[in-house]
Design a protein around this motif. Structure first.
Motif, short mmCIF file in Angstrom:
data_model
loop_
_atom_site.label_atom_id
_atom_site.label_comp_id
_atom_site.label_asym_id
_atom_site.label_seq_id
_atom_site.Cartn_x
_atom_site.Cartn_y
_atom_site.Cartn_z
N ALA A 49 0.85 -1.13 -0.04
CA ALA A 49 -0.27 0.09 0.04
C ALA A 49 0.74 1.30 0.15
N GLY A 50 1.95 1.09 0.59
CA GLY A 50 2.96 2.31 0.59
C GLY A 50 3.72 2.46 -0.88
N ASP A 51 4.24 3.72 -0.80
CA ASP A 51 4.88 4.05 -1.97
C ASP A 51 6.48 3.55 -2.20
N ALA A 115 12.17 -7.63 -7.54
CA ALA A 115 11.67 -6.29 -8.20
C ALA A 115 10.66 -6.23 -9.21
N GLU A 116 10.72 -7.29 -9.91
CA GLU A 116 9.77 -7.06 -11.11
C GLU A 116 8.27 -7.67 -10.81
N ARG A 117 8.18 -8.23 -9.51
CA ARG A 117 6.94 -8.62 -8.98
C ARG A 117 6.25 -7.80 -7.97
N LEU A 118 7.12 -6.58 -7.75
CA LEU A 118 6.50 -5.56 -6.52
C LEU A 118 5.66 -4.74 -7.18
N ARG A 119 4.59 -4.53 -6.75
CA ARG A 119 3.63 -3.53 -6.97
C ARG A 119 3.32 -2.50 -5.83
N LEU A 120 3.85 -1.37 -5.92
CA LEU A 120 3.69 -0.18 -4.89
C LEU A 120 2.60 0.52 -4.97
N ALA A 121 2.24 1.37 -3.94
CA ALA A 121 0.95 2.14 -3.99
C ALA A 121 -0.29 1.47 -4.38
N VAL A 122 -0.57 0.37 -3.79
CA VAL A 122 -1.71 -0.55 -4.39
C VAL A 122 -2.08 -1.11 -3.06
N ALA A 123 -3.34 -0.63 -2.69
CA ALA A 123 -3.95 -1.10 -1.22
C ALA A 123 -4.97 -2.08 -1.71
N VAL A 124 -4.87 -3.32 -0.79
CA VAL A 124 -5.85 -4.43 -1.03
C VAL A 124 -6.87 -3.91 -0.28
N THR A 125 -8.06 -3.96 -0.69
CA THR A 125 -9.55 -3.71 0.06
C THR A 125 -10.32 -4.78 0.20
N ASP A 126 -10.15 -5.97 -0.32
CA ASP A 126 -11.06 -7.26 -0.22
C ASP A 126 -10.33 -8.34 -0.84
N THR A 149 -8.00 -4.75 -5.62
CA THR A 149 -6.85 -3.52 -4.98
C THR A 149 -7.48 -2.31 -5.79
N ARG A 150 -6.83 -1.20 -5.04
CA ARG A 150 -7.11 0.19 -5.17
C ARG A 150 -5.66 0.93 -5.37
N ASP A 151 -5.53 1.51 -6.66
CA ASP A 151 -4.26 2.29 -6.69
C ASP A 151 -4.27 3.65 -6.44
N SER A 152 -3.14 4.46 -6.53
CA SER A 152 -3.34 5.67 -6.08
C SER A 152 -4.24 6.84 -6.86
N ASP A 153 -4.45 6.31 -8.01
CA ASP A 153 -5.31 7.37 -8.82
C ASP A 153 -6.96 6.61 -8.53
N GLY A 154 -7.19 5.73 -7.78
CA GLY A 154 -8.46 5.34 -7.42
C GLY A 154 -9.04 3.96 -8.33
N PHE A 323 -1.76 -2.06 19.03
CA PHE A 323 -2.25 -2.21 17.61
C PHE A 323 -3.17 -3.42 17.57
N ARG A 324 -4.04 -3.41 16.56
CA ARG A 324 -4.88 -4.66 16.33
C ARG A 324 -4.84 -5.00 14.63
N PRO A 325 -5.32 -5.94 14.46
CA PRO A 325 -5.45 -6.56 13.05
C PRO A 325 -6.51 -6.04 12.27
N ASP A 326 -6.50 -5.78 10.86
CA ASP A 326 -7.55 -5.16 10.28
C ASP A 326 -8.00 -6.35 9.33
N LEU A 327 -8.98 -7.03 9.74
CA LEU A 327 -9.66 -8.32 9.03
C LEU A 327 -10.87 -7.62 8.33
N SER A 328 -11.30 -6.50 8.04
CA SER A 328 -12.27 -6.25 7.45
C SER A 328 -12.30 -6.54 5.87
N LEU A 329 -11.16 -6.76 5.31
CA LEU A 329 -10.87 -7.10 3.98
C LEU A 329 -11.39 -8.82 3.78
N TYR A 330 -11.43 -9.46 4.87
CA TYR A 330 -12.12 -10.98 4.73
C TYR A 330 -13.45 -11.14 5.27
#
Length: 434
Positions: A49-51, A115-126, A149-154, A323-330
């Motif tokens: 999810a980070g850059d 490196a070629e399998r790394l996707r940055l700025a991509v958030a997993v939502t579900d 997934t949702r990327d930086s431009d939505g 902290f606590r785990p975010d399990l909402s995507l499941y």
């Protein structure tokens, strides 16, 4: 709920073998999972999810870890790095979070095959199964996973995978400031004055704290780190004050025992207690936070103390409550999670913080991490739910076992070993990684 049979014949599903494995998170555990899958010749994609790799660790990168380098590097990752000329220098020195990222995670993420399998700025939502919601059973085990997934431009994309390894951690989902775990009443009115754990008090964030009164809420090592940094700032900047608010009678989660196997951790506890004893830090003990409101230019924290409602006024609040785990995507996935710790049910008794420190947690692998949804594994700090005893070496053994299971090498997956010092090598107790 009964876990499904995890036998060699279910370790791979021929219909989905052509699909990659989804790894969620490009921190130490996620990139270690990538290294193990790469070593086994399996395709994968790392979704971060980070850059940049290690984005969450960057947030507290100024903080020094308790553990030395030799406990912080995955063995397979080290072999892959050394084949490209990388060396582990000063293995007995404890690095800062920023050093862990710059000197280890960045080179690891740059390796050919990763490196070629790394996707940055991509958030997993579900995460779900293809064509199935949570209620459908027939054909479920044969259906590939769908990761949205949702990327930086939505842009939203659904992609199919043979398995999912969630190593996204817990840093982005802190516990509530409220003692009952719910959203603190009045938080919206003071949100800009409530800061996340481990701010860079003496560096990047110095101006925000200089000359102001800060209240640190939490009884663990993250809180102690921040309390000491603020006490140091107070020596240099007049008007800087620090209050340490805890629910218990004393900050007993911060040890200063001579028997502690990590001198840095024991030193932290001793220094924090000394700062309270000599008056540089005001201790607000037995304080259960129940509400907050704006009071002029201050924050008024309302809490129960000794059976009475009291008001504590401060300029800033640091939430160091863990902290606590975010399990909402499941929501559409079948999980088997302990109702107290929020860890996989088979793992929960092994990591119960009331019974275990990180040095007493038994080695564990794919069986303890398994859910009824075959092929889904939550690993690393997130696998520990709300338990604060995670150790990076434990996470590396987790992903070694999981990668073996996905590859169909169940014999290797079943053999889990972890050699630790007798005292253990713990992380910060609030979810940091050491």
């Amino acid at each position: 709920m009964t876990l499904l049979d995890l036998t060699p014949r279910t370790a791979t599903r021929p219909a989905n073998d052509h699909l990659p494995v989804a790894i969620i998170g490009a921190g130490p555990i996620g990139l270690a999972a990538a290294a193990h899958l790469l070593r086994r010749g399996l395709d994968f994609v790392v979704l971060e999810a980070g850059d940049a790799v290690g984005a969450s660790i960057r947030s507290w990168g100024h903080t020094r870890l308790f553990s030395p380098w030799r406990h912080l590097v995955d063995p397979v990752a080290q072999e892959l790095l050394e084949a490209r000329g990388w060396t582990l220098e000063r293995p007995d020195r404890a690095p800062s979070g920023a050093e862990l990222v710059d000197e280890y995670l960045v080179p690891l993420g740059a390796l050919p095959g990763i490196a070629e399998r790394l996707r940055l700025a991509v958030a997993v939502t579900d995460v779900t199964r293809e064509g199935m919601d949570r209620t459908r059973t027939r054909g479920r085990a044969a259906a590939p996973f769908v990761v949205r997934t949702r990327d930086s431009d939505g842009t939203v994309v659904d992609t199919t995978y043979r398995a999912v390894i969630d190593a996204s951690g817990t840093y982005l989902t802190p516990n509530s400031v409220a003692s009952n775990g719910l959203v603190l009443p009045g938080l919206g009115d003071v949100a800009e004055r409530v800061l996340p754990a481990l701010p860079d008090v003496l560096g990047r964030d110095r101006e925000a704290f200089a000359g102001r009164h800060t209240t640190v809420i939490g009884a663990g090592h993250s809180a102690a780190n921040t309390v000491l940094a603020l006490a140091s700032l107070a020596r240099d900047v007049p008007g800087t004050r620090v209050t340490w608010a805890i629910r218990s009678a004393s900050p007993d989660r911060v040890t200063d025992s001579d028997a502690d196997g990590l001198p840095g951790r024991a030193s932290l506890g001793a220094r924090a207690r000394r700062a309270v004893a000599d008056g540089r830090v005001a201790l607000l003990d037995g304080f259960e936070t129940v509400g907050a409101r704006r009071d002029g230019d201050s924050v008024a924290l309302v809490g129960r103390r000794g059976g009475d409602l009291v008001t504590h006024r401060t300029d800033l609040v640091v939430n160091a409550t863990g902290f606590r785990p975010d399990l909402s995507l499941y929501r559409e996935i079948r999980l088997d999670v302990d109702e107290v710790v929020e860890a996989p049910r088979r793992l929960a008794p092994l990591i119960d913080p009331n019974e275990h420190s990180c040095g007493t947690v038994e080695p564990h692998g794919f069986r303890e991490l398994a859910h009824p949804e075959q092929g889904l594994f939550i690993v690393g700090m997130k696998s520990y739910g709300r338990a604060p005893t995670f150790l990076l070496k434990t996470g590396y053994e987790q992903v070694r076992s999981v990668a073996a299971w996905i590859a169909g090498d169940v014999a290797a997956a079943q053999v889990v070993e972890l050699v630790l010092p007798a005292t253990g090598v713990c992380s910060t107790d609030d979810g940091g990684c050491c």
